[in-house]
Design a protein around this motif. Structure first.
Motif: not given
Length: 549
Positions: A31, A35-36, A39-40, A129, A455-456, A459, A485
């Protein structure tokens, strides 16, 4: 397919080049590793709206380049042609940004707007996501998703054509009704004006002719008395009589004048001839000046009537004929308007019936597709440990439009007997992830050209459920390129290609790096995800079992 992503001076990334491949591409890392950020950056080059502070601190400019492979039938080709941009089997998107926020975009090395990038992105990438409000969680898109699942393209094309025809028929009827209402308001004026113009029936050039005749007759009135008096003075009772008497008197004494009167008598004869010609000319002039006083009155009356009517209608006298024709046309439209309006109303009714029939067929197809989708979802949810959950595609009446007269909403109930509700209101985090994944698997037919990014989405789930999620993602990746991700080792183990995202401190600067993992390194990464920082042989064994299982 997304073939490569190159990032320079963006956020925590100095320089990064990634080569993606077909199948399931997995990105893992602790974390906060960044990773984000990937994507950004991908969202930035696709024109999506996102965070503003993108340029790496100290850099003059940030840049992202994404390269896609396009099959011949990909929807991006049409968009490129419409935008006047070069096409081909390779699509290169490049976007730059300055620290002040100025952005510049290029498509195949040609300048392009962010709107063009976003339109292309719709055909290239889907992002899913837990906070997905652009795709499956947005109820406004559920009808289009159901239509794609049901293969309703032909019916939709017929419906859009029928809606266009109905809109045109309604517009024509409304315009005709408005025109008729406007003409009805001036019906009395039109009928009076047309009758008045028809009675007068003025001709082009008539006003000028009447004016000339009037002036001539008025002039004749003024000079005819003098001409008449001149005629009388030259006539038998005037100069002609005197000349005749003089000639007779001279002829009586000429033989006794010893020739002295011959020359005067000859001159007198010539004078009598000239006098006769003058008298004849004056008589002819007098005849030409003769007219009936009633004719002048009639000419003046018609001339004044034409001029008054021209002033009344605000046109030139010579344009009264054309103006009358225009008024007659409007009156004819009024007289024939009722029939035309009835015909247009009948055409609207026919168009409405045509639209209704196609909309009913599409509605029936949607309800049938909804049943198939619900059954497919039940099949997909069971392996995801949600066999008690109920997914329902609700098709309800809506205001008619180009897309039909149905509203479509995806509803879920997590347990039998529980009330159904919207996906993002009823499901918990872990449940929502599985619902989205199952729904995407069911809707993935025909989406082979899209790159799907999750994206996750795993979770909130673990163990056997996470393993089921990983297997479903792998199944989805059989027909489409998928980027995931994830923090789940069970999902990471199903990947065809694996990258690890790390944050590093070097020379007082923090950067994010992405490393493609070889088989051994991949085992260590999944073992870390299982056991934490202390990777043991037992953890590695478990990781190998996950990969081969």
């Amino acid at each position: 397919m997304l073939r490569s992503l190159e990032i320079r001076d963006m956020l925590l990334i100095d320089r990064l080049e990634l080569e993606f491949r077909a199948g399931l591409n997995v990105l893992t890392g602790e974390t906060g590793a960044g990773k984000s950020i990937l994507l950004d950056c991908l969202g930035f080059v696709l024109g999506w709206r996102g965070r503003a502070d993108l340029v790496r601190q100290g850099a003059a400019q940030g840049e992202v380049v994404a390269v896609f492979d396009l099959p011949p039938d990909h929807g991006a080709h049409r968009l490129l042609a419409e935008a006047g941009l070069p096409g081909g089997a390779e699509l290169i998107l490049r976007r730059q940004v300055t620290p002040e926020g100025r952005k510049t975009a290029f498509v195949n090395d040609r300048r392009a707007s962010a709107e063009v990038l976003r339109a292309l992105a719709e055909t290239l990438v889907e992002l899913h996501g837990q906070h997905d409000d652009r795709g499956l969680l947005n109820p406004r898109g559920h009808r289009a998703l159901l239509d794609a699942f049901g293969g309703h393209e032909a019916l939709l094309a017929d419906l859009r054509a029928a809606w266009g025809a109905l809109a045109a028929a309604r517009r024509a009827e409304a315009e005709a009704a408005a025109a008729l209402a406007a003409v009805r308001g001036e019906e009395a004026f039109l009928r009076h004006a047309v009758a008045e113009l028809d009675r007068l029936d003025p001709l082009p050039g008539e006003e000028a002719d009447l004016d000339t005749r009037r002036r001539q007759m008025q002039a004749a009135e003024r000079i005819r008395g003098d001409v008449a008096r001149a005629a009388q003075a030259l006539g038998l009772d005037g100069a002609e009589a005197l000349l005749r008497d003089a000639a007779r008197w001279l002829e009586g004494v000429a033989d006794r004048a010893e020739g002295a009167l011959e020359a005067p008598m000859a001159a007198l004869n010539r004078a009598r001839i000239e006098l006769g010609e003058a008298a004849d000319g004056v008589d002819r002039a007098l005849d030409s000046l003769a007219h009936d006083p009633r004719e002048l009155e009639a000419v003046e009356e018609r001339l004044f009537a034409i001029r008054a009517l021209a002033r009344k209608h605000g046109v030139l006298p010579d344009d009264l004929g054309d103006h009358a024709s225009g008024l007659r046309a409007r009156l004819a439209a009024l007289d024939g308007g009722e029939g035309q309006l009835r015909a247009l109303a009948a055409a609207t009714v026919a168009a409405q019936a045509r639209y209704g029939a196609v909309a009913d067929r599409l509605g029936a197809a949607r309800r049938a597709a909804a049943g198939r989708l619900d059954a497919a979802m039940a099949t997909e949810l069971a392996p995801l440990k949600m066999e008690r959950a109920i997914f329902t595609t609700e098709v309800t009446p809506a205001e008619p439009g180009a897309e039909g007269q149905d509203s479509v909403t995806f509803l879920v109930a997590t347990n039998p007997g529980a009330p159904a509700g919207a996906l993002n209101r009823i499901a918990s985090g872990g449940e929502l992830s599985r619902f989205l994944l199952a729904l995407k698997v069911c809707l993935s037919q025909g989406a082979e050209a899209l790159v799907m990014i999750f994206d996750e989405i795993d979770r909130g789930v673990g163990g056997a459920t996470a393993d089921a999620v990983g297997r479903r993602l792998a199944r989805l990746a059989e027909t489409a390129q998928v980027l995931v991700v994830t923090h789940s080792p069970q999902v990471a183990a199903r990947g065809d290609h694996h990258w690890r995202v790390e944050k590093r401190q070097e020379a007082g600067a923090t950067t994010s790096t992405v490393t493609a993992l070889a088989p051994a390194a991949r085992v260590d990464e999944i073992a870390r995800m299982l056991a934490g920082e202390s990777v043991t042989e037992a953890a590695r064994a478990a990781a190998r079992e996950l990969i081969t299982g």
